[in-house]
Design a protein around this motif. Structure first.
Motif, PDB file in Angstrom:
ATOM      1  N   GLN A  55      38.096 -21.255 137.456  1.00  0.00           N
ATOM      2  CA  GLN A  55      38.350 -20.404 138.394  1.00  0.00           C
ATOM      3  C   GLN A  55      39.767 -20.408 138.423  1.00  0.00           C
ATOM      4  OE1 GLN A  55      36.024 -18.617 140.056  1.00  0.00           O
ATOM      5  NE2 GLN A  55      37.539 -17.394 141.130  1.00  0.00           N
ATOM      6  N   HIS A  56      40.636 -19.119 138.395  1.00  0.00           N
ATOM      7  CA  HIS A  56      42.077 -19.005 138.484  1.00  0.00           C
ATOM      8  C   HIS A  56      42.323 -18.325 139.895  1.00  0.00           C
ATOM      9  CE1 HIS A  56      42.438 -15.062 137.466  1.00  0.00           C
ATOM     10  NE2 HIS A  56      41.348 -15.150 136.446  1.00  0.00           N
ATOM     11  N   ASN A  57      43.584 -18.609 140.224  1.00  0.00           N
ATOM     12  CA  ASN A  57      44.159 -17.986 141.490  1.00  0.00           C
ATOM     13  C   ASN A  57      44.346 -16.401 141.390  1.00  0.00           C
ATOM     14  OD1 ASN A  57      45.901 -17.019 143.567  1.00  0.00           O
ATOM     15  ND2 ASN A  57      46.584 -19.298 143.837  1.00  0.00           N
ATOM     16  N   PRO A  58      43.669 -15.630 142.253  1.00  0.00           N
ATOM     17  CA  PRO A  58      43.535 -14.423 142.097  1.00  0.00           C
ATOM     18  C   PRO A  58      45.222 -13.479 142.280  1.00  0.00           C
ATOM     19  CG  PRO A  58      42.616 -14.747 144.235  1.00  0.00           C
ATOM     20  CD  PRO A  58      42.767 -16.088 143.323  1.00  0.00           C
ATOM     21  N   LYS A  59      45.933 -14.408 142.852  1.00  0.00           N
ATOM     22  CA  LYS A  59      47.342 -13.899 142.651  1.00  0.00           C
ATOM     23  C   LYS A  59      48.053 -14.087 141.523  1.00  0.00           C
ATOM     24  CE  LYS A  59      48.195 -14.669 147.784  1.00  0.00           C
ATOM     25  NZ  LYS A  59      48.914 -15.229 148.899  1.00  0.00           N
ATOM     26  N   LEU A  60      47.456 -14.834 140.698  1.00  0.00           N
ATOM     27  CA  LEU A  60      48.145 -15.188 139.192  1.00  0.00           C
ATOM     28  C   LEU A  60      48.162 -13.781 138.507  1.00  0.00           C
ATOM     29  CD1 LEU A  60      49.076 -17.134 137.407  1.00  0.00           C
ATOM     30  CD2 LEU A  60      47.087 -17.554 136.599  1.00  0.00           C
ATOM     31  N   ILE A  61      49.346 -13.293 137.878  1.00  0.00           N
ATOM     32  CA  ILE A  61      49.741 -12.226 137.354  1.00  0.00           C
ATOM     33  C   ILE A  61      49.999 -12.713 135.933  1.00  0.00           C
ATOM     34  CG2 ILE A  61      50.814 -10.292 137.004  1.00  0.00           C
ATOM     35  CD1 ILE A  61      51.722 -10.137 140.044  1.00  0.00           C
ATOM     36  N   THR A  62      49.223 -12.284 134.912  1.00  0.00           N
ATOM     37  CA  THR A  62      49.229 -12.594 133.480  1.00  0.00           C
ATOM     38  C   THR A  62      49.027 -11.530 132.722  1.00  0.00           C
ATOM     39  OG1 THR A  62      47.069 -13.032 133.067  1.00  0.00           O
ATOM     40  CG2 THR A  62      48.287 -14.888 133.827  1.00  0.00           C
ATOM     41  N   LYS A  63      49.789 -11.514 131.359  1.00  0.00           N
ATOM     42  CA  LYS A  63      49.891 -10.524 130.576  1.00  0.00           C
ATOM     43  C   LYS A  63      48.476 -10.272 129.781  1.00  0.00           C
ATOM     44  CE  LYS A  63      54.882 -10.367 129.643  1.00  0.00           C
ATOM     45  NZ  LYS A  63      55.738 -10.619 128.628  1.00  0.00           N
ATOM     46  N   LYS A  64      48.141  -9.147 129.792  1.00  0.00           N
ATOM     47  CA  LYS A  64      46.591  -8.987 129.170  1.00  0.00           C
ATOM     48  C   LYS A  64      46.488  -9.385 127.790  1.00  0.00           C
ATOM     49  CE  LYS A  64      44.802  -5.641 132.540  1.00  0.00           C
ATOM     50  NZ  LYS A  64      44.171  -4.304 132.663  1.00  0.00           N
ATOM     51  N   SER A  65      47.529  -9.235 127.078  1.00  0.00           N
ATOM     52  CA  SER A  65      47.723  -9.318 125.645  1.00  0.00           C
ATOM     53  C   SER A  65      47.616 -10.833 125.196  1.00  0.00           C
ATOM     54  CB  SER A  65      49.037  -8.725 125.064  1.00  0.00           C
ATOM     55  OG  SER A  65      50.359  -9.476 125.852  1.00  0.00           O
ATOM     56  N   LYS A  66      47.968 -11.726 126.079  1.00  0.00           N
ATOM     57  CA  LYS A  66      47.973 -13.356 125.903  1.00  0.00           C
ATOM     58  C   LYS A  66      46.474 -13.721 125.741  1.00  0.00           C
ATOM     59  CE  LYS A  66      50.318 -14.890 129.424  1.00  0.00           C
ATOM     60  NZ  LYS A  66      51.091 -15.721 130.153  1.00  0.00           N
ATOM     61  N   PRO A  67      46.023 -14.546 124.850  1.00  0.00           N
ATOM     62  CA  PRO A  67      44.666 -15.211 124.708  1.00  0.00           C
ATOM     63  C   PRO A  67      44.598 -15.999 125.750  1.00  0.00           C
ATOM     64  CG  PRO A  67      46.473 -16.256 123.202  1.00  0.00           C
ATOM     65  CD  PRO A  67      46.918 -15.268 123.831  1.00  0.00           C
ATOM     66  N   ASP A  68      43.328 -16.472 125.816  1.00  0.00           N
ATOM     67  CA  ASP A  68      42.892 -17.316 126.979  1.00  0.00           C
ATOM     68  C   ASP A  68      43.171 -18.931 126.418  1.00  0.00           C
ATOM     69  OD1 ASP A  68      41.795 -15.486 128.791  1.00  0.00           O
ATOM     70  OD2 ASP A  68      39.625 -16.251 127.989  1.00  0.00           O
ATOM     71  N   CYS A  69      43.845 -19.756 127.505  1.00  0.00           N
ATOM     72  CA  CYS A  69      44.327 -20.973 126.960  1.00  0.00           C
ATOM     73  C   CYS A  69      43.049 -22.049 126.668  1.00  0.00           C
ATOM     74  CB  CYS A  69      44.862 -21.796 128.080  1.00  0.00           C
ATOM     75  SG  CYS A  69      46.517 -21.033 128.622  1.00  0.00           S
ATOM     76  N   ARG A  70      43.293 -22.949 125.533  1.00  0.00           N
ATOM     77  CA  ARG A  70      42.381 -23.637 125.088  1.00  0.00           C
ATOM     78  C   ARG A  70      42.317 -25.111 125.619  1.00  0.00           C
ATOM     79  NH1 ARG A  70      40.708 -22.096 118.880  1.00  0.00           N
ATOM     80  NH2 ARG A  70      40.239 -19.797 119.166  1.00  0.00           N
ATOM     81  N   TYR A  71      41.307 -25.654 125.594  1.00  0.00           N
ATOM     82  CA  TYR A  71      41.355 -27.199 126.360  1.00  0.00           C
ATOM     83  C   TYR A  71      40.883 -28.356 125.513  1.00  0.00           C
ATOM     84  CZ  TYR A  71      43.030 -24.161 130.082  1.00  0.00           C
ATOM     85  OH  TYR A  71      43.631 -23.370 130.942  1.00  0.00           O
TER      86      TYR A  71
END
Length: 326
Positions: A55-71
């Motif tokens: 779950q991420h913060n709904p206020k977090l603004i990120t670029k759609k072009s970036k891939p999801d982080c891996r863990y």
């Protein structure tokens, strides 16, 4: 005859000495075997991904072009820092990308948003180590996080539970879905110790060097605890009645149990911490009595009943400070 008597006495002394030493060794072994849990119950390392609270913060603004982080690489990382290698000064620390104590990965979209809540009073030397160390540690984890320091400014007895409630309210107002309640004197040593919430409350500091890297008792939640904001509200947070040292964490563990939530832990090799030396706060002599009284009082004492005055919320580059008078 006198000569033989002397030999007998020497043999008796040696025998009694050996017996005494043997009994001492047995007592020491028994103490270490019974005091704490070297092999506490924990999640299997290969199953951790299934328990993560994504779950991420709904206020977090990120670029759609970036891939999801891996863990996966983080959870499988075997690197650890020895407690004696912890630096006491961070002259080369670079706060790149950190704003008001918050950081967001640049190359990928984080799947987790975490508020680190640190209760604090009169421990500047520890805070000076904790803040840069934690940023250096957390920036490698591909998570969105923010560090809040909740400082008790008055001279009243220390009240950690109430300070956590105040910090949690602010973090939830800022829309963070995951809260990590963190003592300022604890530093994580294992790079695989991913700082996120699980679907159940997660006790993170299960292996501390001060306690020989063993779990003191199974219901322990003190030190570092990750819990979702929704669960924190469901439990009505911490009790506000514990003044001085001790009791509030065990009381909170009781609230977790009463709400049929389970305390989860990572494996020991992913949960080791070092404790910075400090003077202990005044012990709360009434903690056991308050815990007994609180067994039927959790809905009236907690997040919904805190009384305090925030004298200032000040944003620093490396953290957001919430200054409180009780």
């Amino acid at each position: 005859m006198p000569k033989w008597s002397l030999v007998q006495r020497l043999l008796q002394v040696r025998l009694s000495t050996c017996l005494f030493i043997t009994l001492c060794l047995i007592a020491v072994i028994q103490f270490f075997a019974s005091y704490g849990y070297y092999r506490y119950d924990h999640l299997a390392q290969e199953s951790l991904r299934h328990h993560l609270y994504v779950q991420h913060n709904p206020k977090l603004i990120t670029k759609k072009s970036k891939p999801d982080c891996r863990y996966n690489d983080i959870l499988q990382n075997s690197k650890s820092v020895h407690s004696w290698d912890i630096p006491r000064k961070f002259n080369d620390f670079l706060p790149n990308g950190i704003i008001n104590g918050s950081y967001t990965p640049e190359d990928c979209t984080p799947l987790f948003s975490v508020a680190i809540l640190v209760t604090y009073r009169n421990r500047q030397s520890q805070l000076d180590i904790f803040i840069p160390y934690m940023h250096s540690f957390l920036k490698k984890q591909n998570i969105h996080y923010k560090i809040y320091v909740i400082e008790q400014q008055d001279e009243r007895l220390w009240n950690k539970g109430l300070l956590y409630n105040i910090g949690a309210k602010q973090a939830m107002l800022d829309k963070f879905p995951c809260l990590i309640l963190h003592d300022v004197d604890l530093l994580p040593l294992d790079e695989s110790n991913l700082y996120v919430c699980l679907k159940q409350p997660r006790h993170m500091s299960a292996s501390i060097d001060k306690f020989r890297f063993v779990l003191i008792y199974k219901s322990l939640v003190g030190g570092v605890l990750a819990i979702t904001s929704d669960q924190y509200k469901e439990l009505n947070g911490f009790s506000n009645r514990f003044q001085g040292w001790g009791g509030e964490d065990d009381d909170f563990a009781g609230r977790i149990s009463k709400h049929n939530l389970e305390i989860l832990r990572f494996p020991p090799h992913m949960s080791s911490y070092t404790m910075l030396l400090h003077k202990q706060e005044h012990k709360n002599d009434d903690r056991h009595r308050i815990m007994e009284e609180n067994e039927h009082n959790s809905q009236k004492d907690g997040l919904n009943s805190i009384r305090y005055r925030v004298s200032n919320i000040k944003t620093h580059r490396l953290f957001t400070m919430i200054k409180v008078r009780l």
